[in-house]
Design a protein around this motif. Structure first.
Motif, PDB file in Angstrom:
ATOM      1  N   SER A   1     -85.976  73.189 -57.612  1.00  0.00           N
ATOM      2  CA  SER A   1     -85.201  72.138 -58.273  1.00  0.00           C
ATOM      3  C   SER A   1     -85.277  72.348 -59.781  1.00  0.00           C
ATOM      4  CB  SER A   1     -85.782  70.775 -57.893  1.00  0.00           C
ATOM      5  OG  SER A   1     -87.157  70.750 -58.195  1.00  0.00           O
ATOM      6  N   PRO A   2     -84.463  71.624 -60.571  1.00  0.00           N
ATOM      7  CA  PRO A   2     -84.473  71.823 -62.010  1.00  0.00           C
ATOM      8  C   PRO A   2     -85.890  71.713 -62.567  1.00  0.00           C
ATOM      9  CG  PRO A   2     -82.717  70.338 -61.412  1.00  0.00           C
ATOM     10  CD  PRO A   2     -83.502  70.593 -60.165  1.00  0.00           C
TER      11      PRO A   2
ATOM     12  N   GLN B   1     -77.789  63.702 -55.300  1.00  0.00           N
ATOM     13  CA  GLN B   1     -78.290  62.422 -55.802  1.00  0.00           C
ATOM     14  C   GLN B   1     -78.551  61.370 -54.727  1.00  0.00           C
ATOM     15  OE1 GLN B   1     -77.109  60.993 -59.606  1.00  0.00           O
ATOM     16  NE2 GLN B   1     -78.262  62.798 -60.102  1.00  0.00           N
ATOM     17  N   MET B   2     -77.881  61.423 -53.608  1.00  0.00           N
ATOM     18  CA  MET B   2     -78.000  60.304 -52.672  1.00  0.00           C
ATOM     19  C   MET B   2     -78.864  60.580 -51.458  1.00  0.00           C
ATOM     20  SD  MET B   2     -74.234  58.577 -52.584  1.00  0.00           S
ATOM     21  CE  MET B   2     -74.586  57.354 -51.330  1.00  0.00           C
ATOM     22  N   ARG B   3     -78.743  61.778 -50.906  1.00  0.00           N
ATOM     23  CA  ARG B   3     -79.431  61.993 -49.637  1.00  0.00           C
ATOM     24  C   ARG B   3     -80.918  62.304 -49.866  1.00  0.00           C
ATOM     25  NH1 ARG B   3     -78.794  68.174 -47.557  1.00  0.00           N
ATOM     26  NH2 ARG B   3     -80.875  68.533 -48.351  1.00  0.00           N
ATOM     27  N   GLN B   4     -81.682  62.250 -48.784  1.00  0.00           N
ATOM     28  CA  GLN B   4     -83.097  62.586 -48.854  1.00  0.00           C
ATOM     29  C   GLN B   4     -83.379  63.756 -47.922  1.00  0.00           C
ATOM     30  OE1 GLN B   4     -85.365  61.521 -50.713  1.00  0.00           O
ATOM     31  NE2 GLN B   4     -84.866  59.461 -51.433  1.00  0.00           N
ATOM     32  N   PRO B   5     -84.048  64.802 -48.314  1.00  0.00           N
ATOM     33  CA  PRO B   5     -84.370  65.106 -49.700  1.00  0.00           C
ATOM     34  C   PRO B   5     -83.144  65.675 -50.394  1.00  0.00           C
ATOM     35  CG  PRO B   5     -85.143  66.852 -48.259  1.00  0.00           C
ATOM     36  CD  PRO B   5     -84.540  65.826 -47.371  1.00  0.00           C
ATOM     37  N   VAL B   6     -83.060  65.506 -51.703  1.00  0.00           N
ATOM     38  CA  VAL B   6     -81.917  66.069 -52.429  1.00  0.00           C
ATOM     39  C   VAL B   6     -82.042  67.584 -52.441  1.00  0.00           C
ATOM     40  CG1 VAL B   6     -81.634  64.072 -53.910  1.00  0.00           C
ATOM     41  CG2 VAL B   6     -83.024  65.967 -54.681  1.00  0.00           C
TER      42      VAL B   6
ATOM     43  N   TYR C   1     -72.079  65.056 -55.039  1.00  0.00           N
ATOM     44  CA  TYR C   1     -72.861  63.911 -55.514  1.00  0.00           C
ATOM     45  C   TYR C   1     -73.865  63.465 -54.447  1.00  0.00           C
ATOM     46  CZ  TYR C   1     -73.908  59.288 -57.402  1.00  0.00           C
ATOM     47  OH  TYR C   1     -74.560  58.183 -57.890  1.00  0.00           O
ATOM     48  N   PHE C   2     -73.421  63.400 -53.215  1.00  0.00           N
ATOM     49  CA  PHE C   2     -74.294  62.976 -52.116  1.00  0.00           C
ATOM     50  C   PHE C   2     -75.457  63.958 -51.971  1.00  0.00           C
ATOM     51  CE2 PHE C   2     -75.735  62.279 -47.801  1.00  0.00           C
ATOM     52  CZ  PHE C   2     -75.576  60.909 -47.614  1.00  0.00           C
TER      53      PHE C   2
ATOM     54  N   ARG D   1     -75.292  51.501 -48.434  1.00  0.00           N
ATOM     55  CA  ARG D   1     -76.549  52.006 -48.981  1.00  0.00           C
ATOM     56  C   ARG D   1     -77.318  50.846 -49.613  1.00  0.00           C
ATOM     57  NH1 ARG D   1     -77.551  56.183 -53.823  1.00  0.00           N
ATOM     58  NH2 ARG D   1     -76.926  54.362 -54.960  1.00  0.00           N
TER      59      ARG D   1
ATOM     60  N   TYR E   1     -80.655  70.524 -54.844  1.00  0.00           N
ATOM     61  CA  TYR E   1     -79.881  70.953 -56.014  1.00  0.00           C
ATOM     62  C   TYR E   1     -79.204  72.300 -55.757  1.00  0.00           C
ATOM     63  CZ  TYR E   1     -81.802  67.204 -58.853  1.00  0.00           C
ATOM     64  OH  TYR E   1     -82.118  65.976 -59.361  1.00  0.00           O
TER      65      TYR E   1
ATOM     66  N   LEU F   1     -69.187  65.039 -51.938  1.00  0.00           N
ATOM     67  CA  LEU F   1     -70.136  65.871 -51.173  1.00  0.00           C
ATOM     68  C   LEU F   1     -71.220  66.397 -52.121  1.00  0.00           C
ATOM     69  CD1 LEU F   1     -70.774  67.244 -48.429  1.00  0.00           C
ATOM     70  CD2 LEU F   1     -69.447  69.197 -49.213  1.00  0.00           C
TER      71      LEU F   1
ATOM     72  N   ILE G   1     -76.331  78.178 -45.567  1.00  0.00           N
ATOM     73  CA  ILE G   1     -76.373  76.789 -45.071  1.00  0.00           C
ATOM     74  C   ILE G   1     -75.037  76.086 -45.343  1.00  0.00           C
ATOM     75  CG2 ILE G   1     -77.454  74.524 -45.430  1.00  0.00           C
ATOM     76  CD1 ILE G   1     -80.079  76.000 -46.033  1.00  0.00           C
TER      77      ILE G   1
ATOM     78  N   GLN H   1     -84.984  60.556 -57.605  1.00  0.00           N
ATOM     79  CA  GLN H   1     -84.916  62.008 -57.722  1.00  0.00           C
ATOM     80  C   GLN H   1     -84.797  62.437 -59.174  1.00  0.00           C
ATOM     81  OE1 GLN H   1     -85.477  64.000 -55.317  1.00  0.00           O
ATOM     82  NE2 GLN H   1     -85.301  62.652 -53.560  1.00  0.00           N
TER      83      GLN H   1
ATOM     84  N   LEU I   1     -66.732  57.018 -49.123  1.00  0.00           N
ATOM     85  CA  LEU I   1     -68.057  57.129 -48.500  1.00  0.00           C
ATOM     86  C   LEU I   1     -68.322  56.084 -47.410  1.00  0.00           C
ATOM     87  CD1 LEU I   1     -70.683  58.275 -51.153  1.00  0.00           C
ATOM     88  CD2 LEU I   1     -69.756  59.511 -49.214  1.00  0.00           C
TER      89      LEU I   1
ATOM     90  N   GLU J   1     -81.984  56.389 -54.328  1.00  0.00           N
ATOM     91  CA  GLU J   1     -82.676  57.673 -54.358  1.00  0.00           C
ATOM     92  C   GLU J   1     -82.272  58.501 -55.555  1.00  0.00           C
ATOM     93  OE1 GLU J   1     -80.258  57.533 -51.070  1.00  0.00           O
ATOM     94  OE2 GLU J   1     -81.251  55.758 -51.814  1.00  0.00           O
ATOM     95  N   ASP J   2     -81.034  58.317 -56.028  1.00  0.00           N
ATOM     96  CA  ASP J   2     -80.596  59.129 -57.162  1.00  0.00           C
ATOM     97  C   ASP J   2     -81.510  58.896 -58.353  1.00  0.00           C
ATOM     98  OD1 ASP J   2     -79.602  56.595 -57.179  1.00  0.00           O
ATOM     99  OD2 ASP J   2     -77.705  57.112 -58.105  1.00  0.00           O
TER     100      ASP J   2
ATOM    101  N   ASN K   1     -84.992  62.212 -41.414  1.00  0.00           N
ATOM    102  CA  ASN K   1     -83.699  62.249 -42.114  1.00  0.00           C
ATOM    103  C   ASN K   1     -82.793  63.318 -41.523  1.00  0.00           C
ATOM    104  OD1 ASN K   1     -83.643  60.275 -44.183  1.00  0.00           O
ATOM    105  ND2 ASN K   1     -85.292  61.371 -45.195  1.00  0.00           N
TER     106      ASN K   1
END
Lengths: 598, 367
Positions: free
Chosen positions: A55-56, A267-272, A263-264, B224, A274, A261, A69, B88, A251, B84-85, B353
């Motif tokens: 990740s960054p 930033q939104m899903r777990q785990p993100v 953004y999700f 959400r 990058y 897609l 993937i 993270q 969404l 979460e954003d 998840n």
């Protein structure tokens, strides 16, 4: 000149010889450097991140795993298809509406044409996020303010429905929102073409016995085809990057477009992820760059279709007969749908007590309490201050860079100009969400993390500058080309340096264009959404993404009040832009049109 | 005129650039070794930046209580960090050495990574033993990397105008019943970790997969978080959400969920998931290091944050404390508590998840 020779003597001859081309081309070189930093570096970092794990700030080994993937499931292809579908259908609808409106305003005897022009311009005063949020309140399938009474009416006819008939959380809903938002910009592009169009040809067709519709079909449309194609291509590219409708209406219905897609994923899903987000971004950018190449070809061909006659001829307006008022009613309906109705919804929401559901029949007491609370909250002043600083900085820096770049393109010499032109136009292909993510990679990874702008307003300014630089350079290219070289040459002959000539001759002459660009960039920066949404933190909050965050937290009335205030600020700016356009006699977007970030 | 215009532009531009680039000074000094020294040092530091999942009406009384307990220490800056954003982003900033936040309310899913990659401050809280802000060991997770405050648990929310109490599901399994098709809303951040057999719950992987399929088949509206859940239920857009946090119903001006005319009510399912609510993690190099550990210790102490949070929202009270709101509610519904440790929950979060999001058709680690 004496000064120059004096300074030359201070260095060895070989260094002077080596430095001379640099000195003579300083404008081109510095412009290229700026654009490389703004455009090439983020793009390169994005590609690098897509090829590494981690990740960054914590990038690991090189890998192609993320690409495997990304393309091993149907999700990215579904998002791709949805994105293309929304853009294509949205463009067709926008184009038909905008073309009709441009024709009505410019070529017919429709009454209240000035008012119609204003109506068609007003949607600029409503940021996309507000437009989208208010329409979700209107068209939620079960409780939408339009759906509920409509179902009651349908029930009179024996049609009983539990929800609908409209559902904003569908692909159709996203297309509806996107197509309406696209009309104003295309209208501005087409109206410029209509104004430059030689109406003698239409007159000739009529003399030969053609009716109104036959003239439109066989003369007007064919002549305007290149302009229409350019506008369509532009609209298509803009729609691909539309984010707000996809986020708010897409969404909840599990409709993914490429921007959401990405953004999700980051930033939104777990785990993100990058890396995966970077892969989607690279894929999205390649698509945009391909389209951009097509767009440039169309625009360059359209210049061969110029029909400006140069004669002092005022074309006869086409008579609509008894349809005159119906035509204006059509324009007014558009204004009602795109500005009045959403504004009314926002106004009503802002008067509701907190946590009151926005449904018909609510007995809640309406009040201005939320406004009073807002004005006593010091955080609002901070957000307003941040927004003003961001728009002023973005507009000033963007226009300053655009001036330098355009000057180098138009006045410079050598092959560097072509590179510069390409580099300055490339950001047209950069989706806002992708630019934001690329900047995260730039400023959280070495060596970029030594520049401590992450989390400040500066990073927002950099992101928005990248997005708006393409429009600003187009605007300044045209303006500089109109200024005769002889004035600058006279300055140089009188002993002024290149910089002094730019500062004291060229820039003052270009001030009207500079000012127009400044206002355009500033007003768009003010309502920008995707870049501040991804990049803002506690210290650099600005208004448009704040509206969305407040809305998401469930404070609908507060979010709506923010929106009402923002619109009240943007309204006079929009009217000022209208004034400028009418005074210059053509749309500001006539030169190819900007791609807006929001 | 033109010269003046150019000057104005130049000044505006320069001022804007300078203002945009201004950074507040971060005090990256070390943490002192005694309670008294920490308090004294905290008074010289900037306000703690606390990115919290609590709403302002909940977090503000807590920081005010802290400020009253420690006059002279700048009042922490609490701000609602949503979703979460935000989590993270904050962790990425910490990893990159560019902290903007001192204390973050952690999501379950990130705890494991935080620990294995050593992304947050691990502190020895024994420095506060014997002080008024002593932190009980049961609130120290991952060897002091995290401090937990309050309890939370997940229940079934429903709109009584759309789904009657009798018709509402009494277990998470019942949420997949086709009779809830087009009535259900589902959170795109599922949190059914504790249901997995791997950590002592009742569901196998296969069972979880089947359950997720059943939820997706009911064509839910995808939402959400608790705010959006409350919005879609209170408006009547949807009638049911399974697995939302109880405390969300007591937030702000929302109607009391136990009242007769409540817009949204709750059912405690047969097996109720209980977890530590706030899990406070700390920047590796906090901007206000001493004030950060002092505030965190106060939050974790029995007489400080633990008390303040339960007083503000009954949904945060511990079901293990006899007579608390949640304790009585669970007894009333005759529910069984499922509670795994944070370490256990976090260890299965990615897998949970992946299973659920894949079945729901969202981007997941599997695709």
């Amino acid at each position: 000149m004496a000064q120059t020779l004096e300074s030359d003597r201070a260095f060895p001859a070989s260094i002077v010889r080596w430095l001379k081309p640099l000195r003579n081309n300083w404008a081109v070189i510095s412009a290229v450097l700026i654009l490389v930093l703004l455009v090439v570096v983020p793009l390169a970092l994005l590609i690098v991140t897509s090829l590494r794990v981690g990740s960054p700030g914590n990038l690991g080994d090189w890998t192609l795993e993320k690409y495997r993937i990304a393309f091993s499931t149907s999700l990215v292809f579904e998002a791709f298809t949805n994105t293309i579908g929304v853009a294509a259908i949205g463009t067709i609808i926008s184009l038909v509406l905008a073309g009709t409106f441009a024709w009505l305003v410019e070529r017919t005897d429709m009454p209240f044409r000035n008012a119609a022009f204003t109506i068609l311009l007003l949607p600029i005063a409503m940021p996309s996020i507000l437009f989208v949020l208010s329409w979700t309140v209107l068209l939620q399938p079960r409780t939408g303010l339009i759906n509920v009474p409509l179902r009651e009416i349908l029930e009179w006819f024996g049609l009983s429905m539990r929800e609908g008939p409209f559902n904003i959380y569908t692909l159709g809903g996203v297309i509806f929102l996107d197509s309406l938002r696209g009309v104003t910009t295309i209208f501005l592009m087409l109206i410029a073409a209509f104004r430059l169009f030689d109406a003698n040809l239409e007159e000739a067709a009529k003399v030969c016995g053609a009716g109104t519709f036959e003239t439109i079909r066989r003369v007007t449309i064919p002549l305007l085809t290149p302009a229409i194609l350019a506008a369509a291509m532009y609209s298509f590219i803009s729609s691909l990057d539309q984010f707000e409708a996809a986020l708010v209406a897409g969404l909840p219905g599990q409709i993914f477009l490429l921007p959401t897609l990405i953004y999700f994923t980051v930033q939104m899903r777990q785990p993100v992820d990058y890396g995966l987000g970077a892969v989607y971004s690279v894929f999205f950018m390649l698509l945009m760059i391909l389209l951009l190449v097509g767009y440039r070809r169309i625009v360059s061909k359209s210049e061969r279709f110029v029909t400006v006659s140069g004669k002092a001829f005022r074309p006869t307006r086409i008579s609509l007969g008894r349809w005159r008022y119906a035509a204006f009613a059509f324009v007014a309906l558009f204004g009602f749908v795109t500005i009045i109705l959403p504004a009314l919804v926002l106004g009503w929401l802002s008067l509701l007590p907190p946590n009151t559901p926005p449904i018909l029949g609510t007995n809640a007491r309406l009040s201005f309490d939320v406004y009073l609370t807002m004005f006593s909250n010091p955080r609002i002043a901070t957000i307003a201050g941040n927004t003003i600083i961001m728009l002023a900085a973005t507009a000033t820096i963007t226009m300053a860079i655009a001036f330098l770049v355009s000057w180098a393109i138009v006045r410079g010499r050598g092959r560097g100009r072509g590179i510069l032109d390409g580099l300055s136009f490339l950001p047209y292909a950069f989706p806002g969400v992708t630019v934001a993510i690329a900047l995260i990679f730039v400023f959280l990874n070495p060596p970029g993390n030594f520049i401590p702008i992450y989390g400040t307003l500066s990073i927002l300014v950099v992101g928005l500058t990248v997005i708006y630089i393409a429009f600003a350079t187009r605007l300044m290219n045209g303006a500089i080309a109109q200024v005769g070289r002889e004035l600058e040459e006279a300055g140089r002959t009188s002993g002024a340096t290149q910089f002094a000539v730019m500062r004291r001759i060229t820039l003052p002459l270009l001030m009207p264009a500079f000012l127009a660009g400044w206002i355009w960039v500033g007003s768009h920066a003010m309502r920008s959404f995707s870049i501040p949404l991804v990049l803002s933190s506690q210290r650099n909050q600005v208004i448009a993404p704040e509206i969305w965050r407040v809305w998401q937290r469930g404070y609908l009335s507060e979010a709506a009040a923010y929106g009402v205030i923002l619109m009240l600020i943007l309204l006079p700016i929009t009217m000022w832009m209208r004034h400028l356009m009418l005074n210059t006699g053509r749309g500001m977007n006539g030169g190819g049109g900007p791609r807006t970030e929001s | 005129m033109l010269t003046r215009a150019i000057s104005v532009f130049s000044i505006v531009g320069l001022a804007s650039i300078l203002a945009a680039g201004v950074q507040p000074a971060g005090a990256a000094e070390g943490i002192k070794s005694t309670f008294a020294e920490i308090v004294a040092a905290a008074k010289e530091e900037p306000p703690v930046q606390w990115c919290t999942g609590l709403g302002p009406d909940e977090s503000q009384p807590i920081v005010e209580a802290f400020a009253a307990a420690f006059p002279g220490v700048p009042e922490p800056n609490d701000f609602e960090c949503f979703g979460e954003d935000a989590t993270q982003r904050v962790v990425s900033e910490w990893a990159a050495g560019a902290p903007q936040v001192d204390i973050l309310d952690m999501d379950t899913e990130i705890l494991q990574r935080l620990n294995t990659e050593d992304l947050s401050l691990k502190f020895d809280w024994s420095v506060f033993n014997g002080a008024p802000v002593a932190v009980d060991e049961r609130y120290q997770i991952y060897d002091g990397r995290i401090i937990s405050v309050g309890s939370g648990f997940r229940v079934i929310w429903y709109n009584p105008k759309i789904v009657s109490e009798a018709d509402a599901p009494k277990s998470y399994e019942e949420c997949t019943d086709p009779k809830y098709k087009d009535i259900l809303a589902a959170d795109v951040r599922p949190a059914f970790f504790d249901m997995m057999t791997e950590i002592g719950g009742p569901w196998s992987e296969e069972k979880m997969r089947e359950w997720a399929k059943g939820i997706a088949a009911n064509n839910p509206l995808w939402i959400r978080g608790t705010s959006q859940a409350f919005q879609v239920l209170s408006s009547g857009e949807r009638g049911l959400v399974c697995g939302q946090q109880l405390h969300g119903l007591f937030r702000g001006d929302r109607t009391d969920p136990t009242a007769e005319d409540a817009l949204v009510k709750f059912i405690i399912p047969k097996q109720v998931i209980v977890y530590d609510y706030l899990r406070l993690g700390f920047a590796p190099k906090p901007l206000a290091p001493n004030a950060t550990v002092l505030f965190a210790a106060w939050m974790g102490s029995n007489e400080g944050g633990q008390k303040a949070i339960a007083a503000k929202n009954p949904g945060y009270s511990s079901p293990h404390v006899e007579g608390s709101f949640t304790n009585k509610a669970i007894a009333e519904f005759g529910a069984e508590i499922i509670q795994a440790t944070q370490e256990q929950t976090s260890s299965v979060s990615d897998k949970q998840n992946q299973i659920i999001l894949t079945e729901w058709g969202f981007p997941s680690a599997a695709n």
